[in-house]
Write a protein that holds these residues in place. Sequence first.
Motif, PDB file in Angstrom:
ATOM      1  N   SER A 124      -4.256  -6.189   9.001  1.00 17.76           N
ATOM      2  CA  SER A 124      -3.834  -5.457   9.945  1.00 17.76           C
ATOM      3  C   SER A 124      -2.938  -4.336   9.458  1.00 17.76           C
ATOM      4  CB  SER A 124      -2.981  -6.321  10.995  1.00 17.76           C
ATOM      5  OG  SER A 124      -1.610  -6.626  10.457  1.00 17.76           O
ATOM      6  N   ASP A 125      -2.193  -3.475  10.110  1.00 16.62           N
ATOM      7  CA  ASP A 125      -1.559  -2.289   9.893  1.00 16.62           C
ATOM      8  C   ASP A 125       0.055  -2.707   9.994  1.00 16.62           C
ATOM      9  OD1 ASP A 125      -3.496  -0.566   8.929  1.00 16.62           O
ATOM     10  OD2 ASP A 125      -3.708   0.106  11.031  1.00 16.62           O
ATOM     11  N   LYS A 126       0.339  -4.057  10.291  1.00 16.82           N
ATOM     12  CA  LYS A 126       1.570  -4.654  10.385  1.00 16.82           C
ATOM     13  C   LYS A 126       2.250  -5.086   9.081  1.00 16.82           C
ATOM     14  CE  LYS A 126       0.196  -6.389  14.837  1.00 16.82           C
ATOM     15  NZ  LYS A 126      -0.123  -7.438  15.600  1.00 16.82           N
ATOM     16  N   THR A 127       2.873  -4.000   8.431  1.00 11.87           N
ATOM     17  CA  THR A 127       3.438  -4.141   7.215  1.00 11.87           C
ATOM     18  C   THR A 127       4.866  -5.193   7.373  1.00 11.87           C
ATOM     19  OG1 THR A 127       4.575  -2.267   7.457  1.00 11.87           O
ATOM     20  CG2 THR A 127       2.645  -2.070   6.294  1.00 11.87           C
ATOM     21  N   LEU A 152       4.498 -15.074  -6.738  1.00 13.73           N
ATOM     22  CA  LEU A 152       3.900 -14.194  -7.794  1.00 13.73           C
ATOM     23  C   LEU A 152       2.367 -13.925  -7.396  1.00 13.73           C
ATOM     24  CD1 LEU A 152       5.521 -15.842 -11.229  1.00 13.73           C
ATOM     25  CD2 LEU A 152       6.205 -13.707 -10.065  1.00 13.73           C
ATOM     26  N   LEU A 153       1.781 -14.954  -7.232  1.00 15.29           N
ATOM     27  CA  LEU A 153       0.360 -14.641  -6.535  1.00 15.29           C
ATOM     28  C   LEU A 153       0.130 -13.718  -5.472  1.00 15.29           C
ATOM     29  CD1 LEU A 153      -2.666 -15.429  -6.906  1.00 15.29           C
ATOM     30  CD2 LEU A 153      -2.163 -17.208  -5.237  1.00 15.29           C
ATOM     31  N   LEU A 154       0.846 -13.673  -4.629  1.00 15.27           N
ATOM     32  CA  LEU A 154       0.905 -12.834  -3.498  1.00 15.27           C
ATOM     33  C   LEU A 154       1.272 -11.498  -3.733  1.00 15.27           C
ATOM     34  CD1 LEU A 154       2.034 -14.772  -0.395  1.00 15.27           C
ATOM     35  CD2 LEU A 154      -0.218 -14.555  -1.235  1.00 15.27           C
ATOM     36  N   ALA A 155       2.128 -11.302  -4.938  1.00 15.24           N
ATOM     37  CA  ALA A 155       2.547 -10.103  -5.516  1.00 15.24           C
ATOM     38  C   ALA A 155       1.551  -9.421  -5.883  1.00 15.24           C
ATOM     39  CB  ALA A 155       3.882 -10.098  -6.304  1.00 15.24           C
ATOM     40  N   VAL A 156       0.779 -10.339  -6.950  1.00 12.26           N
ATOM     41  CA  VAL A 156      -0.313  -9.769  -7.604  1.00 12.26           C
ATOM     42  C   VAL A 156      -1.237  -9.146  -6.886  1.00 12.26           C
ATOM     43  CG1 VAL A 156      -2.246 -10.401  -9.177  1.00 12.26           C
ATOM     44  CG2 VAL A 156       0.258 -10.789  -9.810  1.00 12.26           C
ATOM     45  N   ILE A 157      -1.551  -9.923  -5.889  1.00  5.28           N
ATOM     46  CA  ILE A 157      -2.825  -9.437  -4.704  1.00  5.28           C
ATOM     47  C   ILE A 157      -2.049  -8.404  -3.838  1.00  5.28           C
ATOM     48  CG2 ILE A 157      -3.768 -10.251  -2.789  1.00  5.28           C
ATOM     49  CD1 ILE A 157      -3.879 -13.201  -3.703  1.00  5.28           C
ATOM     50  N   PRO A 160      -2.580  -4.223  -5.719  1.00  2.00           N
ATOM     51  CA  PRO A 160      -3.934  -3.270  -5.295  1.00  2.00           C
ATOM     52  C   PRO A 160      -4.009  -3.249  -3.777  1.00  2.00           C
ATOM     53  CG  PRO A 160      -4.627  -5.465  -6.104  1.00  2.00           C
ATOM     54  CD  PRO A 160      -3.186  -5.515  -6.122  1.00  2.00           C
ATOM     55  N   ALA A 161      -3.564  -4.162  -2.961  1.00  3.30           N
ATOM     56  CA  ALA A 161      -3.909  -3.957  -1.540  1.00  3.30           C
ATOM     57  C   ALA A 161      -2.980  -2.676  -0.784  1.00  3.30           C
ATOM     58  CB  ALA A 161      -3.484  -5.280  -0.850  1.00  3.30           C
ATOM     59  N   ARG A 162      -1.886  -2.554  -1.555  1.00  5.17           N
ATOM     60  CA  ARG A 162      -0.872  -1.529  -1.059  1.00  5.17           C
ATOM     61  C   ARG A 162      -1.519  -0.146  -0.928  1.00  5.17           C
ATOM     62  NH1 ARG A 162      -0.266   1.312  -5.142  1.00  5.17           N
ATOM     63  NH2 ARG A 162       0.480   0.335  -7.224  1.00  5.17           N
ATOM     64  N   LEU A 163      -2.627   0.117  -1.700  1.00  9.94           N
ATOM     65  CA  LEU A 163      -3.252   1.346  -1.675  1.00  9.94           C
ATOM     66  C   LEU A 163      -3.969   1.647  -0.461  1.00  9.94           C
ATOM     67  CD1 LEU A 163      -4.778   1.045  -5.414  1.00  9.94           C
ATOM     68  CD2 LEU A 163      -2.719   2.382  -4.554  1.00  9.94           C
ATOM     69  N   ARG A 164      -3.923   0.634   0.271  1.00 12.09           N
ATOM     70  CA  ARG A 164      -4.879   0.882   1.787  1.00 12.09           C
ATOM     71  C   ARG A 164      -3.653   1.575   2.732  1.00 12.09           C
ATOM     72  NH1 ARG A 164      -5.338  -3.430   6.501  1.00 12.09           N
ATOM     73  NH2 ARG A 164      -6.186  -2.195   7.841  1.00 12.09           N
ATOM     74  N   TRP A 165      -2.341   1.302   2.424  1.00  9.87           N
ATOM     75  CA  TRP A 165      -1.467   2.022   3.383  1.00  9.87           C
ATOM     76  C   TRP A 165      -0.790   3.475   2.456  1.00  9.87           C
ATOM     77  CZ3 TRP A 165      -1.424  -3.320   2.675  1.00  9.87           C
ATOM     78  CH2 TRP A 165      -1.743  -3.922   3.662  1.00  9.87           C
ATOM     79  N   TYR A 166      -0.907   3.233   1.221  1.00  8.72           N
ATOM     80  CA  TYR A 166      -0.397   4.583   0.448  1.00  8.72           C
ATOM     81  C   TYR A 166      -1.517   4.856  -0.570  1.00  8.72           C
ATOM     82  CZ  TYR A 166       3.890   2.444   2.198  1.00  8.72           C
ATOM     83  OH  TYR A 166       4.872   1.765   3.242  1.00  8.72           O
TER      84      TYR A 166
END
Length: 171
Positions: A124-127, A152-157, A160-166
């Motif tokens: 979703s777009d709900k950051t 740590l696993l979620l931070a690693v995932i 790259p996923a942050r590129l969707r928003w930025y």
Amino acid sequence: PLERDEGGFAYIGHWMFNGRHLYSDMLDSKLPGLYTYYAFFTSVFGLHASGVHIGLLIANVVSAICFYSLVRKMYDSLMAAIATSIFLLLILSPNVVGFASHATQLLSPFLLGGLLLFWNALRSDKTYLFFISGLLIGLAFTIKQQAVIFGLLLAVIWWPARLRWYPVSGK
């Protein structure tokens, strides 16, 4: 009626809610989330084996609901029902986790809730869901330190996923 660790955790949790100070009046090497969990359930349901085990039951039910929801979002309802049935059989099996209330079971609602919210945030777009997810994973860490691996696993995932928003602009 309580397993060795359960009794100690419940005792420390009880005295935490009655004015004693953790790490100065009562000494143990665990983080305070575990004792707070025990203190809450023993104050609500009573300082006896039933109170501790009702707390475990609630934690297991919430864990199962979060697990079902997560698997259903990833696959479908049938797969979620099968996976949740296996999950429940395993957490109740005396050779795996059993009926004693340990930190591993008690961190599960926070951990699975954090994973579920993280998955929802990715879809979703709900950051703000990332923040709540991180908060739940952090609470899981205060119950048992090994939960840091999931953070740590979620931070690693997320990286790259942050590129969707930025998105990176092409030069």
